[in-house]
Scaffold this motif. Structure first.
Motif, short mmCIF file in Angstrom:
data_model
loop_
_atom_site.label_atom_id
_atom_site.label_comp_id
_atom_site.label_asym_id
_atom_site.label_seq_id
_atom_site.Cartn_x
_atom_site.Cartn_y
_atom_site.Cartn_z
N SER A 1 0.82 -1.22 0.00
CA SER A 1 0.00 0.00 0.00
C SER A 1 0.85 1.26 0.00
N TRP A 2 2.10 1.14 0.46
CA TRP A 2 2.92 2.33 0.67
C TRP A 2 3.97 2.55 -0.40
N THR A 3 4.40 1.50 -1.10
CA THR A 3 5.49 1.69 -2.06
C THR A 3 5.12 2.71 -3.14
N GLY A 4 3.85 2.71 -3.53
CA GLY A 4 3.41 3.68 -4.54
C GLY A 4 3.45 5.11 -4.05
N ALA B 1 9.36 2.47 2.30
CA ALA B 1 8.25 3.39 2.11
C ALA B 1 7.39 3.50 3.35
N SER B 2 7.65 2.67 4.33
CA SER B 2 6.97 2.71 5.62
C SER B 2 7.83 1.92 6.59
N LYS C 1 9.96 7.44 4.07
CA LYS C 1 8.68 8.05 4.45
C LYS C 1 8.16 7.43 5.73
N THR C 2 7.70 8.29 6.65
CA THR C 2 7.02 7.83 7.85
C THR C 2 5.54 8.14 7.72
#
Length: 395
Positions: free
Chosen positions: A223-226, A299-300, A321-322
């Motif tokens: 969900s976060w890589t994008g 990414a998270s 990214k947090t």
């Protein structure tokens, strides 16, 4: 009649399910008990979670920030009430089964529902809350009046102190959690690079994985890589005239179509870019990808991914990214443990990646330093997993 211990959870992202599986591994072969898991079929909780975290992150952050005042907070009570309403029917069956002695909840909605049902049925079933992140937010303390649960298993020592001092839980009811990865993440360390390449190139999506270029893996949840694709694009732009031919980017995007679409577009925009977009992988393939990484961009930050990466002695882990909520606590913990580098602004990301790509000695020094810290984390986690088993046996 053999007594049963049930681990219950909801579909709230891959990290929650991985944590549930980790707990199951920690509690294998409990004396005198049958261990079972139950994952709710209700998808609305995951939909709500994704909506707030991905579409309304500031609201999700607010949910965490005001949880300190939750007993007087209508917004918090409304969210919890909806979670309880959704789960009540599914979880009530355990309170009609005399063989169930203990239930471990892996999500705050489950915990609140179990507290409600225990009171409703005047049950003697023991309820233990499991907090999979390094979270010290009071959002995990049940709000149902003065009703307490029987214990907590949590990742954070800070949270243990908060629960004991502020909410008057006895120390014997509190346990530091461990995290046990799937066996494949240990087994991969016994394989040579050539064996790992042979394993991966047997997959159509990984036939072109490079053995000569520096492999930069982008991970941290599908969900976060994008969500970091724009930062990756700017990073690619900074490498176009120097190092782009020496680098292969590998995106662990799973089945997230939004992420896949963004990185496919990036490939079309930059023909010189060598970029692999991976589907959802089996554990042995994912472990091999992590093991062969030279650098990992996160990414998270969640315990499941972190322990999998540390287990395979993965490369330097750069947090790009947090995300809102519990990731603040995860970031704080892993920074203090010395196992991640923070590169959230674009200039720092570009500079640090170039340093690691262009200076092999610096990359090797960094890896050597990190591997010592990774081992310390893995060893401590295994020890806590063993203690968790003893804790559940006795509570």
């Amino acid at each position: 009649m053999r007594k049963r211990i049930i681990i219950v959870g909801v579909q709230a992202g891959g990290g929650h399910i991985a944590a549930m599986k980790s707990l199951e591994r920690s509690l294998a072969d409990l004396d005198g008990f049958t261990l079972e898991t139950f994952l709710s079929n209700i998808t609305s909780i995951n939909s709500m979670h994704e909506f707030f975290t991905l579409k309304l992150p500031l609201i999700y952050e607010l949910f965490y920030n005001i949880s300190e005042y939750k007993r007087y907070n209508p917004f918090h009570k409304f969210i919890i009430a909806n979670g309880v309403k959704n789960l009540e029917e599914e979880l009530s069956k355990f309170f009609h089964d005399p063989s169930v002695e203990k239930i471990i909840s892996t999500h705050l909605f489950c915990t609140e529902t179990l507290v409600f049902l225990k009171k409703k049925y005047n049950s003697k079933i023991k309820i233990i809350g499991y907090v999979p992140d390094f979270d010290s937010s009071p959002v995990h303390i049940p709000i149902q009046g003065s009703q307490k649960i029987d214990g907590f298993i949590v990742q954070s020592y800070r949270f243990i102190n908060i629960i004991a001092q502020k909410y008057n839980y006895p120390q014997k009811s509190l346990q530091k959690a461990g995290f046990l990865c799937a066996e494949e993440f240990s087994e991969v360390n016994q394989k040579s690079s050539s064996e790992l390449f042979e394993l991966l190139t047997s997959l159509p999506e990984l036939k072109s994985i490079s053995s000569s270029k520096s492999r930069v893996v982008i991970a941290g949840g599908s969900s976060w890589t994008g969500k970091i694709s724009r930062k990756v694009e700017k990073l690619v732009q900074s490498l176009l005239y120097d190092d782009i031919a020496k680098v292969q980017f590998i995106v662990v995007s799973g089945s997230n179509l939004e992420a896949v679409s963004k990185y496919e577009k990036l490939k079309r925009l930059y023909p010189k870019l060598d970029l692999l977009i991976l589907p959802k992988l089996a554990h042995n393939h994912l472990a091999a990808v992590y093991k062969l990484a030279d650098i990992v961009l996160l990414a998270s930050i969640a315990p499941a991914t972190m322990y999998e990466l540390m287990q395979v002695n993965a490369a330097p882990l750069l947090l790009v990214k947090t995300n809102p909520g519990q990731e603040f606590y995860n970031k704080r913990y892993f920074l203090e443990a010395g196992v991640i580098e923070l590169v959230e602004d674009q200039a720092t990301l570009n500079k640090r990646l170039k340093e690691l790509l262009q200076d092999e000695a610096e990359l090797n020094r960094t890896r050597q330093y990190l591997r010592h810290n990774y081992k310390a984390q893995i060893d401590a986690s295994r020890d806590n997993a063993r203690r968790t088993k003893e804790f559940i046996q006795k509570i």
